[in-house]
Design a protein around this motif. Sequence first.
Motif, mmCIF file in Angstrom:
data_model
loop_
_atom_site.group_PDB
_atom_site.id
_atom_site.type_symbol
_atom_site.label_atom_id
_atom_site.label_comp_id
_atom_site.label_asym_id
_atom_site.label_seq_id
_atom_site.Cartn_x
_atom_site.Cartn_y
_atom_site.Cartn_z
ATOM 1 N N ARG A 100 27.576 -48.177 -186.255
ATOM 2 C CA ARG A 100 26.360 -48.127 -185.229
ATOM 3 C C ARG A 100 26.181 -49.396 -184.669
ATOM 4 N N GLN A 101 26.137 -50.463 -185.498
ATOM 5 C CA GLN A 101 25.670 -51.743 -184.825
ATOM 6 C C GLN A 101 26.631 -52.129 -184.013
ATOM 7 N N THR A 104 26.955 -50.497 -180.768
ATOM 8 C CA THR A 104 25.672 -51.052 -179.958
ATOM 9 C C THR A 104 25.984 -52.009 -179.310
ATOM 10 N N ASP A 105 26.462 -53.268 -179.999
ATOM 11 C CA ASP A 105 26.485 -54.560 -179.632
ATOM 12 C C ASP A 105 27.697 -54.634 -178.629
ATOM 13 N N ARG A 114 23.527 -49.518 -172.712
ATOM 14 C CA ARG A 114 22.783 -49.527 -173.809
ATOM 15 C C ARG A 114 22.722 -48.312 -174.548
ATOM 16 N N VAL A 115 23.126 -48.106 -175.885
ATOM 17 C CA VAL A 115 23.279 -47.102 -176.664
ATOM 18 C C VAL A 115 22.016 -46.785 -177.361
ATOM 19 N N ARG A 116 21.551 -45.462 -177.097
ATOM 20 C CA ARG A 116 20.511 -44.972 -177.454
ATOM 21 C C ARG A 116 20.449 -44.604 -178.886
ATOM 22 N N THR A 117 21.336 -43.505 -179.256
ATOM 23 C CA THR A 117 21.510 -43.234 -180.271
ATOM 24 C C THR A 117 23.022 -43.101 -180.799
#
Length: 136
Positions: A100-101, A104-105, A114-117
């Motif tokens: 997930r991290q 997102t990055d 931008r990753v919301r979920t």
Amino acid sequence: MGSAPAGRPTPAHHGHVPPEERGVTTLHDRVVERMAARIAGEVDQVGGAAHRVLGVSTGGDEAEQTPQVTAEVHGRMCALRVRLSVDYPAPVAQVTDHVRQVLTDRLAELADVRVRTVDITVTALRPPRSARREIR
């Protein structure tokens, strides 16, 4: 000394166009899906997930496959659903949190998205390399 062709900026104006006048870049869902699948597949202890048809696997959850990702992109925001396998005995929660991290990055860095979920489904725990069967 001539002027620039019609419709082209003159050298004096090159590089000085305000951001709001430069236009818009739109990323299709499929582009974000492919980027995310590649990024997730590069994370240690993560493997691919088999494609499914009507809930039935059409192949094994092999390391050579990439994780399966679906994306819903709205402007510069997206939501991801990821299907992947995790190497056994890696801690599944830590691996998926790391995925997930990283997603997102990297999507923010590479695509300004931008990753919301990020919803992750672990489809299999893969045996350690020494325990995997090989055909000789």
